[in-house]
Design an enzyme around this catalytic site. Structure first.
Site, PDB file in Angstrom:
ATOM      1  N   ASP A  26       0.505  -1.137   0.251  1.00 17.14           N
ATOM      2  CA  ASP A  26      -0.044   0.161   0.073  1.00 17.14           C
ATOM      3  C   ASP A  26       1.010   1.499   0.077  1.00 17.14           C
ATOM      4  OD1 ASP A  26      -2.669   1.430  -0.330  1.00 17.14           O
ATOM      5  OD2 ASP A  26      -2.511   1.314   2.020  1.00 17.14           O
ATOM      6  N   ASN A  28       1.390   3.127  -3.004  1.00 17.05           N
ATOM      7  CA  ASN A  28       1.708   4.114  -4.845  1.00 17.05           C
ATOM      8  C   ASN A  28       1.142   5.836  -4.689  1.00 17.05           C
ATOM      9  OD1 ASN A  28       2.983   1.381  -4.070  1.00 17.05           O
ATOM     10  ND2 ASN A  28       1.217   0.539  -6.140  1.00 17.05           N
ATOM     11  N   ARG A  30       0.207   7.969  -2.896  1.00 21.29           N
ATOM     12  CA  ARG A  30       0.744   9.118  -2.128  1.00 21.29           C
ATOM     13  C   ARG A  30       2.427   9.175  -2.352  1.00 21.29           C
ATOM     14  NH1 ARG A  30      -0.397   5.594   3.130  1.00 21.29           N
ATOM     15  NH2 ARG A  30      -1.160   4.358   1.731  1.00 21.29           N
ATOM     16  N   TRP A  31       2.961   8.049  -2.860  1.00 17.76           N
ATOM     17  CA  TRP A  31       4.633   7.612  -3.394  1.00 17.76           C
ATOM     18  C   TRP A  31       4.599   8.578  -4.105  1.00 17.76           C
ATOM     19  CZ3 TRP A  31       7.144   6.764  -7.388  1.00 17.76           C
ATOM     20  CH2 TRP A  31       8.465   6.755  -7.070  1.00 17.76           C
ATOM     21  N   HIS A  43       2.163   3.275  -9.012  1.00 19.45           N
ATOM     22  CA  HIS A  43       1.870   1.676  -9.510  1.00 19.45           C
ATOM     23  C   HIS A  43       3.189   1.406 -10.452  1.00 19.45           C
ATOM     24  CE1 HIS A  43      -2.238   2.284  -7.636  1.00 19.45           C
ATOM     25  NE2 HIS A  43      -2.451   2.846  -8.582  1.00 19.45           N
ATOM     26  N   SER A  71      -7.707  -5.253  -4.835  1.00 22.75           N
ATOM     27  CA  SER A  71      -8.847  -6.235  -4.227  1.00 22.75           C
ATOM     28  C   SER A  71     -10.625  -5.933  -5.017  1.00 22.75           C
ATOM     29  CB  SER A  71      -9.073  -5.015  -2.814  1.00 22.75           C
ATOM     30  OG  SER A  71      -9.853  -4.199  -2.708  1.00 22.75           O
ATOM     31  N   GLU A  73     -12.521  -4.414  -3.984  1.00 19.77           N
ATOM     32  CA  GLU A  73     -13.059  -2.879  -3.494  1.00 19.77           C
ATOM     33  C   GLU A  73     -12.656  -2.117  -4.395  1.00 19.77           C
ATOM     34  OE1 GLU A  73     -14.148  -5.802  -1.375  1.00 19.77           O
ATOM     35  OE2 GLU A  73     -12.401  -5.380  -0.342  1.00 19.77           O
ATOM     36  N   TRP A  75     -12.126  -1.920  -7.465  1.00 18.58           N
ATOM     37  CA  TRP A  75     -13.363  -1.348  -7.965  1.00 18.58           C
ATOM     38  C   TRP A  75     -13.514  -0.042  -8.026  1.00 18.58           C
ATOM     39  CZ3 TRP A  75     -11.822  -3.927 -12.336  1.00 18.58           C
ATOM     40  CH2 TRP A  75     -11.977  -5.703 -12.844  1.00 18.58           C
ATOM     41  N   LEU A 137      10.430 -20.989  -5.010  1.00 19.14           N
ATOM     42  CA  LEU A 137       8.951 -19.709  -4.192  1.00 19.14           C
ATOM     43  C   LEU A 137       8.359 -19.746  -4.902  1.00 19.14           C
ATOM     44  CD1 LEU A 137       9.014 -17.173  -2.364  1.00 19.14           C
ATOM     45  CD2 LEU A 137       8.740 -16.027  -4.633  1.00 19.14           C
ATOM     46  N   ARG A 191       2.053  -4.716   6.425  1.00 22.20           N
ATOM     47  CA  ARG A 191       1.557  -3.544   5.170  1.00 22.20           C
ATOM     48  C   ARG A 191       1.907  -3.272   4.910  1.00 22.20           C
ATOM     49  NH1 ARG A 191      -5.125  -1.903   4.835  1.00 22.20           N
ATOM     50  NH2 ARG A 191      -4.400  -0.477   3.423  1.00 22.20           N
ATOM     51  N   ILE A 198      -6.295  -4.504   7.713  1.00 18.83           N
ATOM     52  CA  ILE A 198      -6.545  -5.155   6.822  1.00 18.83           C
ATOM     53  C   ILE A 198      -7.208  -5.889   5.447  1.00 18.83           C
ATOM     54  CG2 ILE A 198      -6.962  -8.255   6.699  1.00 18.83           C
ATOM     55  CD1 ILE A 198      -5.449  -7.910   8.868  1.00 18.83           C
TER      56      ILE A 198
END
Ligand code: IPE
Ligand code: IPE
Ligand code: MG
Length: 266
Positions: A26, A28, A30-31, A43, A71, A73, A75, A137, A191, A198
C-alpha cells in the site's frame, strides 16, 4: 495437492525465517503524489519494487510470498486508474513470467478472475502453467481478491460437492476449497503505507499470523525493510493459544479436542 495444517487445529511448526510472508503493498498513490506525479506512476514503480522483493525473499529462504495487487473493492476507484492497473497487470505478466521461471519461482493468481478481459486471463493461465513445476518460491498474486469472496466461494463449492454433509462441516472440509489451499497459513503479514487494517485480505488465513505495519510506502520498500519485518517477527512469541510456560522445551501439551462440526446449537 499438499494439505497444510491449520493453526486452529494443530500447532504449526515455526522457524527463524517466516515460511510464508503476505504483503499488502500500500501507498503507491501517496508516493507518487508526494513527487507531484500522477498516482499511477506509483503503481508502475510498485512493480519494480515487487521484482526486487521477490528475489530478497528467495535469498532469505522464504518459501511462499503472497501479495495483494488488486482488491475486490478497488473497482471503486476512478475508471482510468482501474484501467491503468489492468494494463499494468498484463504488461507485468508478459514481461516477468520468463524471469520468474528462470529463477525457479511458481506463480499463482488468486481472486475472482471472471471480470478480467480474455487476454489477461490467458496470460494468467499461461504464467501458472509455465511455472507450475517450480519449487524455490511460490509467488501468489491476489487480484480481484477479497477474503470474504474467498470464504463464500469455498463454502459454495463445498456445498455443491458435499450436500450430504451439509450442517456438519469441519475446517478440514472447507480448507481444500479456499483460494490459498496451495500454501500454508502466512507466518508474517506486512502492510506498508501506514494504515493498520486488513482491508479484506486473507481474513481466514491470518488467524494466527504475526502482523507488521510500517509507515514506509510500498515504492520505498526494500530488502532492509523486509529484514526489519523479519527481525520483528523473530522477537515474537507465537503461542497459538498456549501460555508462555508451555513453550518451554520438554513441556507436555494437553491434547486438543478432536475436530468437531462448528455449530452454535450443538
Ligand atoms: C496500493 O497503493 C496499490 C493498490 C491498491 C492497487 P494505493 O493505490 O492504495 O496507494 P495509496 O494508499 O492511495 O497511497
Ligand atoms: C489494499 O489497499 C489493497 C491493495 C493493496 C491491493 P487499499 O488502498 O485498497 O486499502 P484501503 O482502501 O486503504 O483500506
Ligand atoms: Mg491504499
Amino acid at each position: 495437492m499438499a494439505a497444510f495444517g491449520s493453526s486452529t487445529q494443530a500447532i504449526p511448526e515455526t522457524g527463524e525465517v517466516p515460511r510464508h510472508v503476505a504483503i499488502i503493498m500500500d501507498g503507491n498513490g501517496r508516493w507518487a503524489r508526494k513527487r507531484f506525479l500522477p498516482r499511477v506512476a506509483g503503481h508502475k514503480r510498485g512493480v519494480e519494487v515487487l521484482r526486487r522483493v521477490i528475489m530478497a525473499c528467495v535469498e532469505r529462504g522464504v518459501e511462499y510470498l503472497t501479495v495483494f495487487a488488486f482488491s475486490s473493492e478497488n473497482w471503486r476507484r476512478p475508471a482510468e486508474e482501474v484501467s491503468f492497473l489492468m494494463n499494468l497487470f498484463v504488461s507485468a505478466l508478459s514481461d516477468e513470467v520468463a524471469r520468474l521461471h528462470e529463477n525457479g519461482i511458481r506463480l499463482r493468481i488468486v481472486g475472482d478472475l471472471s471480470p478480467f478481459e480474455p487476454r489477461l486471463r490467458e496470460l494468467i493461465e499461461a504464467g501458472e502453467r509455465t511455472t507450475a513445476g517450480n519449487t524455490r518460491l511460490t509467488l501468489t498474486v491476489a487480484a480481484n481478491y477479497g477474503g470474504r469472496w474467498d470464504i463464500l466461494q469455498a463454502c459454495n463449492r463445498l456445498a455443491r460437492a458435499r450436500p450430504d454433509k451439509c450442517g456438519e462441516w469441519v475446517e478440514s472440509d472447507l480448507a481444500p476449497y479456499l483460494a490459498m489451499a496451495h500454501a500454508p497459513e502466512p507466518d508474517l503479514f506486512i502492510r506498508t503505507g501506514g494504515e493498520q487494517r486488513i482491508s479484506n485480505f486473507m481474513i481466514w488465513q491470518l488467524a494466527y499470523t504475526e502482523l507488521y505495519f510500517t509507515d514506509r510506502l510500498w515504492p520505498e520498500f526494500d530488502a532492509k525493510t523486509l529484514d526489519a519485518a523479519i527481525a520483528s517477527y523473530r522477537r515474537r512469541e507465537r503461542r497459538f493459544g498456549r501460555t508462555s510456560e508451555q513453550l518451554q522445551p520438554g513441556t507436555d501439551l494437553p491434547l486438543p479436542p478432536a475436530e468437531a462440526p462448528q455449530t452454535q446449537d450443538a
